[in-house]
Design an enzyme around this catalytic site. Structure first.
Site, PDB file in Angstrom:
ATOM      1  N   ALA A  15       0.806  -1.217   0.000  1.00 31.01           N
ATOM      2  CA  ALA A  15       0.000   0.000   0.000  1.00 31.01           C
ATOM      3  C   ALA A  15       0.841   1.269   0.000  1.00 31.01           C
ATOM      4  O   ALA A  15       0.336   2.337  -0.335  1.00 31.01           O
ATOM      5  CB  ALA A  15      -0.928  -0.006   1.215  1.00 31.01           C
ATOM      6  N   ARG A  19       7.896  -3.335  -5.095  1.00 30.33           N
ATOM      7  CA  ARG A  19       9.246  -3.824  -5.278  1.00 30.33           C
ATOM      8  C   ARG A  19       9.237  -4.976  -6.269  1.00 30.33           C
ATOM      9  O   ARG A  19       8.218  -5.681  -6.400  1.00 30.33           O
ATOM     10  CB  ARG A  19       9.853  -4.294  -3.941  1.00 30.33           C
ATOM     11  CG  ARG A  19       9.074  -5.407  -3.275  1.00 30.33           C
ATOM     12  CD  ARG A  19       9.261  -5.428  -1.765  1.00 30.33           C
ATOM     13  NE  ARG A  19       8.749  -4.257  -1.109  1.00 30.33           N
ATOM     14  CZ  ARG A  19       7.475  -4.051  -0.796  1.00 30.33           C
ATOM     15  NH1 ARG A  19       6.573  -4.950  -1.105  1.00 30.33           N
ATOM     16  NH2 ARG A  19       7.098  -2.964  -0.204  1.00 30.33           N
ATOM     17  N   HIS A 236      -3.035 -12.267  -3.765  1.00 31.82           N
ATOM     18  CA  HIS A 236      -3.248 -11.416  -2.600  1.00 31.82           C
ATOM     19  C   HIS A 236      -1.978 -11.495  -1.774  1.00 31.82           C
ATOM     20  O   HIS A 236      -1.537 -12.593  -1.399  1.00 31.82           O
ATOM     21  CB  HIS A 236      -4.447 -11.899  -1.792  1.00 31.82           C
ATOM     22  CG  HIS A 236      -4.744 -11.017  -0.612  1.00 31.82           C
ATOM     23  ND1 HIS A 236      -5.561 -11.416   0.426  1.00 31.82           N
ATOM     24  CD2 HIS A 236      -4.337  -9.775  -0.302  1.00 31.82           C
ATOM     25  CE1 HIS A 236      -5.648 -10.447   1.318  1.00 31.82           C
ATOM     26  NE2 HIS A 236      -4.899  -9.441   0.900  1.00 31.82           N
ATOM     27  N   ASP A 237      -1.363 -10.371  -1.493  1.00 27.14           N
ATOM     28  CA  ASP A 237      -0.048 -10.392  -0.847  1.00 27.14           C
ATOM     29  C   ASP A 237      -0.074 -11.138   0.485  1.00 27.14           C
ATOM     30  O   ASP A 237       0.913 -11.789   0.857  1.00 27.14           O
ATOM     31  CB  ASP A 237       0.538  -8.986  -0.686  1.00 27.14           C
ATOM     32  CG  ASP A 237      -0.375  -7.996   0.012  1.00 27.14           C
ATOM     33  OD1 ASP A 237      -1.456  -8.389   0.508  1.00 27.14           O
ATOM     34  OD2 ASP A 237      -0.026  -6.801   0.044  1.00 27.14           O
ATOM     35  N   ASN A 296      -8.371  -8.413  10.344  1.00 28.12           N
ATOM     36  CA  ASN A 296      -7.609  -7.236   9.898  1.00 28.12           C
ATOM     37  C   ASN A 296      -7.461  -6.255  11.060  1.00 28.12           C
ATOM     38  O   ASN A 296      -8.453  -5.894  11.712  1.00 28.12           O
ATOM     39  CB  ASN A 296      -8.338  -6.517   8.765  1.00 28.12           C
ATOM     40  CG  ASN A 296      -8.153  -7.194   7.429  1.00 28.12           C
ATOM     41  OD1 ASN A 296      -7.248  -8.002   7.263  1.00 28.12           O
ATOM     42  ND2 ASN A 296      -9.004  -6.874   6.473  1.00 28.12           N
TER      43      ASN A 296
END
Length: 482
Positions: A15, A19, A236-237, A296
């Site tokens: 976010a 990289r 999804h990371d 989350n």
């Protein structure tokens, strides 16, 4: 191929930064190096907060150029956000940022058709105001949405630009609130009741599926020699990061740290009880049939925003100041939506402490300590709740991601949970990305063998809990009564 060492480019978009990492994988070996890092700066325009997705794509191309020859490319990023394409496949404006205000009050309108309890029972997804489902409901009346013929989540959008081929990777699709975690397919009943056209989405892909070849124009711009395949990874990371948790046994919890903290368990099946919904746990899909059962938490976003407000001071001195501040002097709810929007974070934290009758942090060290104590407390609550709700006890907590560099946060998490913490790997999402690509060449096996390789090749730090958990229980009770 048994003695081969192959190179894989992992595009990992967070976010606040992106990289391109190069992973070199051989029999029993895994090395990760950074080829290129670039900022991810959202832009506020009159219509609202938007992602600079063209700047991100330019960063990806620069990274592939810096990476040199690779055997495959994979892309992971944050979840829920997406680009809309017209009938010609052209992007209809910059993707909306999940922190944009357009979804305020939208969830209640959706629940009027499909009540929240039914929505959870069907999709297992926790409530978050920015879930893709609510973004679609907010966009429904817009001229842009009327023109849309395709919706691509961020990693799938960039893959499309690299290859010309469209798909929807499953682990990321599971964050849209339109996937059934039991069938690992679309929640057709939910979509029908809410008049969501699932034809907007490209066909589902699974991690490891082919996603096309780099287009000739991309090869020319990056200097790579084709053919170079793009592989669908756990895009999804967090899914990639959990795949790279270096666990040696099944009784573990994980915390993926960065802008967000994602704290929970890896399960074989979703937990769809109403108690789970009330506790705001989500069931997202992971690698090899697993479920990421997690909560989350606002994460290091709180500290990142404070550092930005303070003009970007070095983190090292801030953490040393914070370590000298008395523990648990003041805490805030790190999951409070009041901290979701950018701007004025030190003042908002101070106000939360003031209104709850706690000492107001004044210095930067005091604010930083309040944030870290609050995050550790939120980690403790998530780990405890997950074990209870899933009936799945744990013996160790694994911390992966950027927060592994924050030794004070890791130690406080061990203290709060009363469990040993193993910190590492720092670049977990990129490692999980690389290992899924390596599996396509037979250089990595199942999830357990991937994790054994990680434990042998990645630096890990163990933190032992100190001082008992009584003071943390007291702080949790104090927060609960506010």
């Amino acid at each position: 191929m048994s003695g081969a060492v192959r190179s894989y480019a992992a595009v990992d978009l967070g976010a606040s930064s992106g990289r391109v990492m190069v992973g070199r994988v051989g029999p029993g070996s895994l090395e990760l190096t950074e080829a290129h890092r670039f900022a991810n700066r959202p832009v506020r325009i009159p219509e609202g907060l938007r992602w600079d997705v063209l700047g991100l794509y330019a960063g990806v191309l620069d990274g592939l150029r810096a990476a040199g020859p690779v055997d495959s490319v994979g892309i992971d990023s944050w979840a829920v956000d997406h680009g809309l394409l017209d009938a010609d496949g052209a992007l209809l404006g910059n993707p909306v940022h999940y922190r944009d205000a357009r979804t305020e009050g939208v969830a209640e309108k959706v629940w009027a058709t499909v009540p929240a309890a039914e929505l959870y029972a069907a999709t297992g997804l926790q409530y978050a105001p920015f879930n893709t489902l609510y973004q679609l409901a907010a966009a429904r009346s817009s001229a842009q949405f009327a023109q849309a013929r395709r919706l691509l989540l961020i990693p799938d959008l960039l893959t499309y630009w690299l290859t010309g081929e469209q798909g929807t990777e499953l682990t990321n699709a599971s964050t849209t609130q339109l996937v059934d975690p039991r069938t690992r397919d679309w929640a057709y009943g939910v979509a029908e009741r809410l008049d969501v056209d699932l034809g907007l989405f490209a066909p589902l892909r699974r991690p490891g599926d082919p996603a096309g070849l780099l287009r000739p124009e991309v090869l020319a711009e990056t200097g790579l020699t084709g053919p170079v395949p793009v592989t669908a990874v756990a895009s999804h990371d967090t899914a990639s990061a959990v795949a790279a948790v270096p666990a040696t046994q099944g009784r573990f919890a994980y915390i993926c740290t960065g802008t967000w903290s994602l704290a929970g368990l890896e399960l074989d099946a979703p937990v769809l009880t109403q108690e789970s919904r009330a506790a705001n746990f989500t069931n997202e899909l992971g690698l090899d049939g697993t479920v990421r059962y997690l909560r989350n938490i606002m994460g290091l976003w709180l500290l990142q925003e404070c550092v930005r407000a303070w003009g970007g001071p070095d983190l090292g001195p801030l953490l040393r100041e914070a370590a000298a501040v008395p523990a648990l002097r003041s805490v805030v709810d790190a999951g409070d939506e009041a901290f979701l929007a950018p701007g004025g974070m030190p003042e908002r934290i101070a106000e939360a402490c003031r209104t709850s009758g706690q000492p107001v942090p004044v210095t930067r060290g005091e604010v930083t300590r309040c944030i870290l104590d609050s995050l550790a407390l939120a980690h403790r609550r998530a780990v405890e709740d997950a074990q209870r709700l899933a009936d799945h006890p744990v013996d160790v907590v694994h911390i992966v991601g950027g927060g592994t560099r924050n030794a004070l946060l890791c130690q406080l998490t061990a203290d709060a949970c009363g469990l040993p913490v193993v910190a590492g790997a720092t670049e977990a999402a990129a490692l999980g990305n690389v290992l899924v690509q390596a599996r396509t060449h037979g250089l990595a096996g199942d999830l357990a063998s991937m994790r054994r390789l990680l434990t042998r090749t990645q630096p890990l730090t163990r933190y032992t809990p100190r001082g008992g958990t009584a003071r943390w229980r007291e702080a949790a009770a104090r927060l609960a009564t506010r």
